[in-house]
Design an enzyme around this catalytic site. Structure first.
Site, PDB file in Angstrom:
ATOM      1  N   HIS A 242     -25.582 -24.962   0.606  1.00 39.74           N
ATOM      2  CA  HIS A 242     -26.628 -25.605   0.009  1.00 39.74           C
ATOM      3  C   HIS A 242     -27.994 -24.644  -0.176  1.00 39.74           C
ATOM      4  O   HIS A 242     -28.324 -24.178  -1.464  1.00 39.74           O
ATOM      5  CB  HIS A 242     -27.091 -26.876   0.523  1.00 39.74           C
ATOM      6  CG  HIS A 242     -25.979 -27.629   0.781  1.00 39.74           C
ATOM      7  ND1 HIS A 242     -25.391 -28.465  -0.040  1.00 39.74           N
ATOM      8  CD2 HIS A 242     -25.255 -28.100   2.190  1.00 39.74           C
ATOM      9  CE1 HIS A 242     -24.301 -29.096   0.496  1.00 39.74           C
ATOM     10  NE2 HIS A 242     -24.377 -29.019   1.664  1.00 39.74           N
TER      11      HIS A 242
HETATM   12  O1  RIB Z   1     -27.837 -32.163   1.759  1.00 38.47           O
HETATM   13  C1  RIB Z   1     -27.809 -30.676   2.021  1.00 38.47           C
HETATM   14  C2  RIB Z   1     -29.224 -30.419   2.506  1.00 38.47           C
HETATM   15  O2  RIB Z   1     -29.400 -31.291   3.979  1.00 38.47           O
HETATM   16  C3  RIB Z   1     -29.404 -28.969   3.077  1.00 38.47           C
HETATM   17  O3  RIB Z   1     -30.779 -28.508   2.989  1.00 38.47           O
HETATM   18  C4  RIB Z   1     -29.123 -28.892   4.759  1.00 38.47           C
HETATM   19  O4  RIB Z   1     -29.641 -27.980   5.439  1.00 38.47           O
HETATM   20  C5  RIB Z   1     -29.400 -30.449   5.005  1.00 38.47           C
HETATM   21  O5  RIB Z   1     -31.113 -30.196   5.079  1.00 38.47           O
END
Ligand code: RIB
Ligand code: CA
Length: 313
Positions: A242
């Site tokens: 992500h």
């Molecule tokens: O949904 C993914 C996000 O949530 C990313 O930033 C991961 O690190 C968590 O914080």
């Protein structure tokens, strides 16, 4: 001239990779600081992890500030089930040697942006938006000075990952996300719609592991730990990566498919709290407040990410 960025983060293995990618790109990015927030794990852990990561990159000079320890209104919801108890499970990293900065992260954001030239600073948010929202509430006059807020968060076509409707970062503090989306600051959003196209399959993970440097080994151990939950949940051949999509947008915007649209937060419905309602087809006259990242060239993303990690200690 490298672009000046402040990274607001809840490390988090994927946050760590994003921070490492930014620090491995000095020609394009000048990382002014890291500001930690409660999210994946409580603030005490994210603040240790933030310092571990800058030291892993050989950059103990990067100041790390602790921000808010809970969302603006609701109780904190964490994600140890994904990231482990420390939030950075996987590699054995030494305890940090650098201290946390004394100033609160929100006050640091206010003072630094207030003192900056218009358009000088870009905020990269990798967790809940509590710190940035609190800074905007405390000092609304900083909004026009911020060049761009590039946030990992939200989901629309890909639906939610912490509830059926909401992605984790916007769910933990939907009020904060609402403040940011209504602030008038140009926002680029890296939602699950794009991060779920950046899957770290075995070949990609092995290439990172084969780098043989400290950073490559640590990233391979981090992702090898955090991928377990997603591989079981989604049954894909790799787990989504992500937060590095935020930094990749600043480095290589050409690898992304995006559209300027309206995104509005759901902050009242118990069923869909934290949902980012994206007007992809422009069916309303709501302001186009977000550059919504919809897809990316994942081969180029991993090729370039791996090459940058290779330049670290
Ligand atoms: O949904 C993914 C996000 O949530 C990313 O930033 C991961 O690190 C968590 O914080
Ligand atoms: Ca994160």
């Amino acid at each position: 001239m490298p672009r000046k960025i402040i990274i607001d983060t809840d490390p988090g293995q994927d946050d760590a990779v994003a921070i490492l990618l930014a620090l491995a790109s000095p020609a394009e990015l000048e990382v002014l600081s890291v500001v930690t927030v409660a999210g994946n794990v409580p603030l005490a852990h994210t603040s240790v992890n933030g310092r571990k990561i800058v030291e892993l990159a050989g950059r103990p000079d990067i100041p790390v500030y602790a921000g808010c320890e809970r969302p603006m209104r609701r109780h904190l919801i964490t994600a140890e089930h994904v990231h482990g108890k420390t939030g950075l499970d996987g590699p054995e990293l030494p305890e940090p040697t650098i201290p946390l900065q004394a100033q609160h992260g929100v006050d640091y954001l206010v003072d630094t942006i207030r003192a900056s030239e218009p358009g000088e600073i870009t905020l990269c948010t990798l967790g809940p938006l509590t710190n940035v929202a609190m800074a905007l509430i405390k000092a609304p006059e900083i909004a026009p000075k911020i060049r761009e807020i590039v946030m990992m968060g939200g989901a629309y076509f890909e639906v939610g990952n912490i509830t059926p409707a909401a992605e984790f970062n916007t769910y933990v503090d939907a009020e904060a996300a609402d403040v940011v989306l209504r602030s008038g600051v140009p926002v680029t959003m890296a939602p699950l719609d794009v991060t779920h196209r950046a899957l770290c399959n075995d070949i990609r993970l092995e290439r990172i592991r084969a780098l043989g440097n400290k950073a490559g080994n640590a990233v391979a151990a981090m992702l090898g730990f955090s991928e377990r939950f997603d591989l079981k949940k989604y049954g894909w051949d790799g787990a989504p990566l992500h937060d590095p999509c935020v930094i990749a947008w600043l480095l290589w915007p050409e690898i992304f498919v995006h559209r300027k649209i309206n995104v509005t937060m759901e902050i009242s419905s118990p069923l869909t709290y934290g949902m980012t309602v994206a007007d992809w087809w422009h069916v309303t006259d709501r302001p186009h407040n977000v550059t919504f990242l919809r897809d990316l060239d994942s081969d180029l993303f991993y090729e370039r990410l791996t090459a940058r990690l290779a330049t670290l200690p």
